[in-house]
Design a protein around this motif. Structure first.
Motif, PDB file in Angstrom:
ATOM      1  N   ALA A 267      10.853   0.774   5.381  1.00  0.00           N
ATOM      2  CA  ALA A 267      11.056   0.364   6.771  1.00  0.00           C
ATOM      3  C   ALA A 267       9.828   0.683   7.627  1.00  0.00           C
ATOM      4  N   MET A 268       9.267   1.869   7.466  1.00  0.00           N
ATOM      5  CA  MET A 268       8.093   2.241   8.245  1.00  0.00           C
ATOM      6  C   MET A 268       6.889   1.372   7.886  1.00  0.00           C
ATOM      7  N   ALA A 269       6.770   1.020   6.612  1.00  0.00           N
ATOM      8  CA  ALA A 269       5.655   0.175   6.176  1.00  0.00           C
ATOM      9  C   ALA A 269       5.733  -1.200   6.815  1.00  0.00           C
ATOM     10  N   PHE A 270       6.914  -1.775   6.862  1.00  0.00           N
ATOM     11  CA  PHE A 270       7.070  -3.093   7.486  1.00  0.00           C
ATOM     12  C   PHE A 270       6.796  -3.027   8.985  1.00  0.00           C
TER      13      PHE A 270
ATOM     14  N   GLU B 245      -0.544   5.732   6.150  1.00  0.00           N
ATOM     15  CA  GLU B 245      -1.705   5.772   7.045  1.00  0.00           C
ATOM     16  C   GLU B 245      -2.707   4.666   6.737  1.00  0.00           C
ATOM     17  N   ASP B 246      -2.610   4.060   5.541  1.00  0.00           N
ATOM     18  CA  ASP B 246      -3.542   3.006   5.159  1.00  0.00           C
ATOM     19  C   ASP B 246      -3.123   1.629   5.653  1.00  0.00           C
TER      20      ASP B 246
ATOM     21  N   LYS C  32       0.824  -1.201   0.000  1.00  0.00           N
ATOM     22  CA  LYS C  32       0.000   0.000   0.000  1.00  0.00           C
ATOM     23  C   LYS C  32       0.866   1.262   0.000  1.00  0.00           C
ATOM     24  N   ALA C  33       2.065   1.162   0.556  1.00  0.00           N
ATOM     25  CA  ALA C  33       2.941   2.334   0.654  1.00  0.00           C
ATOM     26  C   ALA C  33       4.153   2.253  -0.259  1.00  0.00           C
ATOM     27  N   VAL C  34       4.544   1.034  -0.638  1.00  0.00           N
ATOM     28  CA  VAL C  34       5.730   0.847  -1.491  1.00  0.00           C
ATOM     29  C   VAL C  34       5.259   0.291  -2.829  1.00  0.00           C
ATOM     30  N   ILE C  35       5.390   1.107  -3.874  1.00  0.00           N
ATOM     31  CA  ILE C  35       4.921   0.729  -5.203  1.00  0.00           C
ATOM     32  C   ILE C  35       6.031   0.002  -5.950  1.00  0.00           C
ATOM     33  N   GLY C  36       5.698  -1.167  -6.520  1.00  0.00           N
ATOM     34  CA  GLY C  36       6.698  -1.949  -7.240  1.00  0.00           C
ATOM     35  C   GLY C  36       7.683  -2.580  -6.271  1.00  0.00           C
ATOM     36  N   LYS C  37       8.881  -2.861  -6.731  1.00  0.00           N
ATOM     37  CA  LYS C  37       9.964  -3.405  -5.896  1.00  0.00           C
ATOM     38  C   LYS C  37       9.541  -4.696  -5.206  1.00  0.00           C
TER      39      LYS C  37
END
Length: 313
Positions: free
Chosen positions: A56-59, A197-198, A20-25
């Motif tokens: 990092a924050m997403a994980f 935030e999602d 949701k926060a990291v596109i691709g990769k």
């Protein structure tokens, strides 16, 4: 996390939230999760602004981990990480104040911009999950993971990490620039709000520990232990290598491969699990002569060291 969630579904749920926060990769995200399942730390090396901190924050949010971020600048002190004792006049005693390391996931941003002394403060924490301050040892929250970001050498204010520090990182990964469609998606996603935030937590530290135990329990045939050890030995004996892979590196390779096997739905290891992670796990542990490319050396070694033929199952 819903009680109906089964352990084998958790890795997919974690990755869905992070996306949701990291596109691709996609491959990078999978390898970061593999490192966490193996109980290891990750060094993200890339230019500023490509999404290392967001990853990092997403994980941390998806895994339900307490997270602290430290911006590593030349004036950051070791005590900022480990903690220090403060004299309390009311009790006439020294009271320990925990430092930034006292969390489940530490984001060490631009780690190669700080002093060697501050970098060294991470060694005990990364290897043993403890810190020692004024002769007393304190246990860190478990699981304890570090994602460090590093700007390429040549950027202003950077310096090389010592070999002992690099060896503590299970993997070194590179994100790279996004494709144009991915960059447009990033622009759209951040036009209204922050996608972080999602992200909702779908895991807990306890569930992550259970996943780590499952990965550790993956079966490894003795031939595959010999295969991993033979790859490491070949790096030490290569004529263009001045520093080969240590036994810690061999162990990291097997641990990572076991986590990859688990993500692939198997409870046993195959040679491909090892070979596909060699570059990420071993390259930063090898020093070559002059400007010899370490990737070329690893490719050469993987072609020379015969992989065992797996049994039919």
């Amino acid at each position: 996390m819903p009680s109906a969630t089964t352990p084998h579904a958790l890795p997919g749920m974690i990755l869905r939230e992070v996306r949701k926060a990291v596109i691709g990769k996609e491959l990078v995200l999978t390898k970061v999760l593999i490192a966490f399942l193996a109980g290891g730390h990750v060094l993200m090396e890339d230019m500023p602004g490509v999404g290392k901190t967001t990853l990092a924050m997403a994980f941390s949010k998806a895994l339900g981990l307490s997270c602290r971020r430290v911006q590593f600048t030349p004036d950051v002190l070791p005590s900022d990480l480990t903690g220090f004792s403060v004299y309390e006049k009311s009790t006439e005693k020294f009271v320990f104040q925990p430092g930034a390391l006292f969390c489940h996931l530490l984001l060490a941003d631009e780690i190669n911009r700080t002093s060697s002394k501050t970098q060294a403060a991470l060694l005990e924490a990364m290897e043993e999950g403890n810190v020692t301050v004024e002769g007393k040892t304190y246990a860190l929250p478990q699981p304890h993971l570090v994602i460090a970001t590093q700007n390429p050498l040549g950027c202003v204010g950077t310096q090389s990490l010592p070999e002992s520090q690099l060896d503590r990182f299970l993997m070194r990964l590179h994100m790279g620039y996004p494709e144009i469609d991915e960059e447009v998606a990033i622009l759209r996603g951040k036009a209204v709000h922050n996608p972080l935030e999602d992200i909702r937590p779908v895991c807990t530290p306890e569930h992550l520990r259970e996943l780590q135990q499952q990965a550790a329990a993956v079966y490894v045939d003795d031939r595959l232990y010999y295969y991993a050890a033979s790859i490491a030995k070949a790096t030490r004996e290569h004529p263009q290598v001045t520093l080969g892979v240590s036994p810690r590196g061999t162990l990291a390779l097997v641990q990572s491969a076991k986590a990859m096997a688990m993500l692939r739905g198997r409870n046993y290891l195959l040679p491909d699990d090892i070979t596909q992670l060699c570059m990420d796990v071993l390259a930063h542990r090898i020093l070559t002569k002059g400007s010899v490319n370490v990737g070329r050396i690893l490719d050469e070694i993987l072609h020379q060291v015969p992989a065992p033929v797996p049994d039919r199952r």
